[in-house]
Design an enzyme around this catalytic site. Structure first.
Site, mmCIF file in Angstrom:
data_model
loop_
_atom_site.group_PDB
_atom_site.id
_atom_site.type_symbol
_atom_site.label_atom_id
_atom_site.label_comp_id
_atom_site.label_asym_id
_atom_site.label_seq_id
_atom_site.Cartn_x
_atom_site.Cartn_y
_atom_site.Cartn_z
ATOM 1 C CB CYS A 1 57.879 76.076 8.871
ATOM 2 S SG CYS A 1 59.126 76.737 7.808
ATOM 3 C CB ALA B 1 42.969 50.048 10.840
ATOM 4 C CG ASP C 1 40.529 58.732 15.344
ATOM 5 O OD1 ASP C 1 40.634 59.026 14.144
ATOM 6 O OD2 ASP C 1 39.490 58.890 16.001
ATOM 7 C CG ASP D 1 67.135 54.065 22.768
ATOM 8 O OD1 ASP D 1 68.340 54.108 23.062
ATOM 9 O OD2 ASP D 1 66.463 55.066 22.452
ATOM 10 N N GLY E 1 51.914 57.447 12.333
ATOM 11 C CA GLY E 1 52.873 58.536 12.448
ATOM 12 C C GLY E 1 52.262 59.854 12.062
ATOM 13 C CB SER F 1 54.307 63.312 7.272
ATOM 14 O OG SER F 1 52.988 63.275 6.776
ATOM 15 C CG ASP G 1 71.560 52.910 22.142
ATOM 16 O OD1 ASP G 1 71.314 53.214 23.334
ATOM 17 O OD2 ASP G 1 70.936 53.394 21.181
#
Ligand SMILES: Cc1cc2nc3c(=O)[nH]c(=O)nc-3n(C[C@H](O)[C@H](O)[C@H](O)COP(=O)(O)OP(=O)(O)OC[C@H]3O[C@@H](n4cnc5c(N)ncnc54)[C@H](O)[C@@H]3O)c2cc1C
Length: 744
Positions: free
Chosen positions: A414, A444, A447, A487, A537, A539, A625
């Protein structure tokens, strides 16, 4: 390692009669390492044997339909509601309407047949086809409603004299005499050859006698060439009155079958071996009406699809393990029972037949028994959402070992990062992310991403992350993105860019790649529509899928919508119905209806961009919301934020609260989200709650929402320009009044 990791994808397309058995079989005896997915166009799949009984009024819609969402939940099957449009056999993918393809290692098709309306001019316009049967069920309910107060004479024609057509004509006749008893009813059965042409002459004789007794006109050896409004035109020139026409002619193959490149029979149905495997692709099986067993051709009848269930399940297991398949020989002679609509039935086998009320009771018993297997939870409790892991993580299981050896599985544990090559391939499949104002994005090598904030604009930022609650990763991706962007929309801002945090269950690399692709493809659909660029992001692997976003939006600071700012006299509006919390709490237990889940998902997948634009345009005073704290919690935040010196309260109309189908029913049965007790703490802010204790919509106030609607204080003269529901009004908070005052 958590139990047995997912190693192979077994994908079933179509919730037909054979596939429901496969679901049950794999639910009762899961195959370690195998993920079972059902792709179905209709959530409620009809059992053909009971449909004429439904038309005749003996069964309710529910009694003769299998709820695939519930069956999938009970059996640990992943359900994807979508329509297959073709196959990409080179990449082993099922092509779907309006969403990306789904990959398979092994595929089985049980999609039935298509209506053959093309052969009769005007049929598509003026007739009701009985296929798809799912559609017939819905249309019949509408027809019954329309006929209830009918007084004018009514003539109905049924085209097609096979068992289905004969049974339907008798059922329609019976029902219409009950519901439109004041009208003169005339039912005509028209068929190209003789009725029940595949049966012995004695059976035809018996059926003709029944039809004559019931005053149903039978026209044999006549083809219908055209259907006009109110008229049937036959090939001998005859014209018949027909206010309503039902077409039960021989089913035809669906147009997409040919484009798959799979071998077909001379009528365009998938050609399969006696093992039910395609004669041209070892990774594809096909059963039921959509297939023809070349060695044992049989009529297209539900009884054969039902019988193919057990050998199909067995051969799918064998194929997954690389074992020799077993041929299956269907019966040549079989018992057929045709209901006559009036609590009687005719049973036939070869030239033998018997008729009577007891025959109907016998058929009813057989059909109900079959349906109970798929409409009621199996005795052995199934593990939810864990199709691949048996109760005991039995890696010792020989089957699992064989699959593992097959695939050469590694397990990173995990939290491990998804491999770089997987990510690169997924991003390549997703294509470049549109959106403007991004200096350095995903393309790109740097970092971090770099974005531009135009002069005069402010950056609004928010973050959300949650575990999956559905097993369709594409739909979950859409919901997670709508939820996160909520939001930004609530602030009256335009989404600009987003960073994703994605977790996929540990599995064979190919399956993880597929899951990550589906998650992000769903999210990208929403982000792209919103003009929001995906700029980066992280993963990783985990025990279950999870997805979240850090989102950026741009807003003119002077026009930003805030939580506070309620003005006395404002109308309180909400832009989506409530109830997602209770529906998915019940769905997790396999008790929510599939149609409720589908409607809730449709609402959650709906972006709030248009609603936000309307709210900004009409000069909304405050907005938020509705998410985890529920309506009461978020409304309390708005009232609190409106601040001192401007004390307001809200008259809230419980009757007006928009609710998702099934929500009130589930609350009444005692279901609620696990967050509901926490949200109930807001009850002390509400006047009149004891008096409203029995109101069916009261629990909606505390139901946590995922991807919920916008809650806004709108000037009273602007409500007509906003697509939403008025649920209350802002009033002055006088001495002794709480934040929220319930009115009914
Ligand atoms: C009025 C009537 C009465 C009948 N009565 C009997 C009877 O008493 N006994 C009997 O043996 N036969 C009967 N039949 C015949 C019977 O309906 C069919 O033979 C039977 O339904 C075939 O079962 P199947 O599993 O092949 O497909 P179906 O039952 O047609 O199921 C197909 C499934 O696939 C799904 N699907 C379709 N296309 C797609 C797609 N592109 N992507 C994803 N999913 C898809 C559908 O939603 C459906 O769930 C009757 C037929 C009619 C019209």
């Amino acid at each position: 390692m958590h139990g047995v990791p997912l190693l192979k994808d077994l994908v079933l397309v179509g919730g037909g009669h054979a596939h429901v058995h496969v679901l049950k079989s794999f639910g009762m005896k899961p195959m370690p390492g195998v993920r079972l997915t059902l792709i179905g166009r209709d959530i409620e799949t009809p059992y053909s044997g009971m449909i004429p009984g439904f038309v005749a009024g003996h069964y309710s819609f529910d009694e003769c339909h299998i709820d695939l969402a519930r069956l999938a939940a009970w059996t640990g099957t992943r359900l994807i509601q979508a329509e297959a449009t073709g196959l990409d056999r080179i990449n082993r993918q099922v092509l779907l309407k309006d969403r990306p393809p789904v990959s398979y290692d092994l595929l089985s098709l049980d999609v039935g047949a298509a209506p053959s309306l093309d052969t009769i001019a005007g049929a598509a316009l003026h007739a009701t086809p009985v296929k798809p049967i799912a559609e017939l069920g819905r249309r019949w309910l509408g027809f019954v409603e329309r006929m209830k107060d009918r007084r004018d004479p009514l003539s109905v024609a049924v085209i097609g004299g096979g068992a289905g057509g004969v049974e339907l004509a008798l059922a329609i006749d019976h029902r219409l005499r009950q519901i439109a008893s004041d009208a003169r009813i005339g039912v005509t059965l028209v068929t190209r050859g003789e009725i029940l042409s595949g049966n012995a002459p004695s059976i035809r004789k018996a059926m003709r006698a029944i039809l004559a007794r019931r005053s149903i006109q039978v026209i044999e050896n006549a083809s219908t060439t055209e259907i006009e409004r109110g008229t049937l035109v036959l090939d001998d020139g005859r014209r018949l009155d027909a206010d309503e026409v039902f077409v039960v002619t021989e089913a035809s193959a669906m147009p997409w079958f040919a484009a798959t490149g799979l071998p077909l029979d001379d009528r365009g149905f998938f050609a399969v071996e006696a093992t039910l495997r395609s004669t041209g692709d070892e990774h594809v099986f096909a059963v039921g009406d959509c297939a023809t067993v070349l060695d044992h051709p049989r009529p297209k009848a539900g009884v054969f699809a039902v019988r193919q269930g057990p050998p199909l399940a067995d051969n799918l297991r064998r194929a997954l393990l690389g074992r020799k398949l077993k041929p299956f020989t269907p019966q040549r002679r079989y018992l057929s029972i045709i209901g006559t609509g009036d609590d009687h039935a005719l049973a036939t086998r070869g030239a033998w037949s018997v008729e009577g009320a007891w025959v109907w009771r016998w058929k009813d018993h057989i059909d109900r028994k079959w349906m109970r297997m798929y409409r009621e939870p199996p005795a052995r409790a199934m593990q939810m959402n864990a199709p691949a892991a048996p109760p005991d993580p039995a890696l010792a299981d020989a089957d699992a070992r064989r699959l593992l050896a097959d695939i050469g599985m590694r397990c990173g544990g995990c939290g491990a990062k998804v491999g770089a090559s997987v990510l690169v391939r997924v991003l390549a499949r997703l294509g470049p992310s549109p959106g403007s104002g991004v200096t350095l994005g995903l393309d790109a090598p740097d970092d971090a991403a770099m974005i531009e904030v135009p002069a005069g604009k402010a950056l609004v930022q928010s973050v959300d992350f949650f575990r999956t609650f559905i097993d369709d990763p594409f739909a979950f991706g859409e919901v997670a993105a709508v939820h996160a962007l909520g939001d930004v929309w609530a602030m009256g801002a335009r989404p600009h860019s987003a960073l994703a945090l994605a977790v996929v269950p540990a599995a064979a690399e190919r399956l993880m790649e597929e899951d990550l692709f589906q998650l992000l493809a769903g999210a990208r659909r929403v982000l792209d529509q919103a003009g929001c660029a995906l700029i980066g992001g992280h993963s990783g692997e985990g025990p279950e899928a999870a997805l979240g976003f850090s989102v950026n939006g741009l807003v003119d600071p002077a026009r930003a919508l805030r939580k506070g700012g309620l003005k006395i006299g404002d109308k309180l509006m909400i832009t989506k119905p409530l109830g997602t919390g209770v529906i998915f709490a019940a769905a997790m237990r396999g008790v929510a209806r599939g149609t409720w889940i589908a409607a809730a998902l449709a609402s959650m997948r709906q972006p709030s961009s248009a609603a936000a634009e309307e709210l900004v345009a009409v000069g909304t005073h405050a907005c938020t919301d509705v998410t985890g704290f529920g309506l009461a919690g978020h409304l309390a935040e708005m009232i609190r934020a409106t601040g001192r010196g401007d004390e307001v309260s809200v008259d809230l109309d419980l009757d007006a609260l928009p609710a998702l189908a099934g929500a009130a029913e589930l609350f009444a049965q005692g279901f609620a989200s696990s967050l509901q007790p926490e949200n109930l703490r807001a009850r002390h802010l509400i006047d009149g709650i004891d008096a409203a204790a029995a109101h069916p919509k009261l629990p909606l106030l505390f139901d946590p929402q995922t991807a919920g609607g916008l809650l806004a204080a709108v000037p009273a003269d602007a409500v007509d320009r906003v697509n939403g529901v008025v649920i209350g009004e802002v009033v002055a908070r006088t001495e002794g009044r709480s934040f929220i005052h319930l009115i009914r």
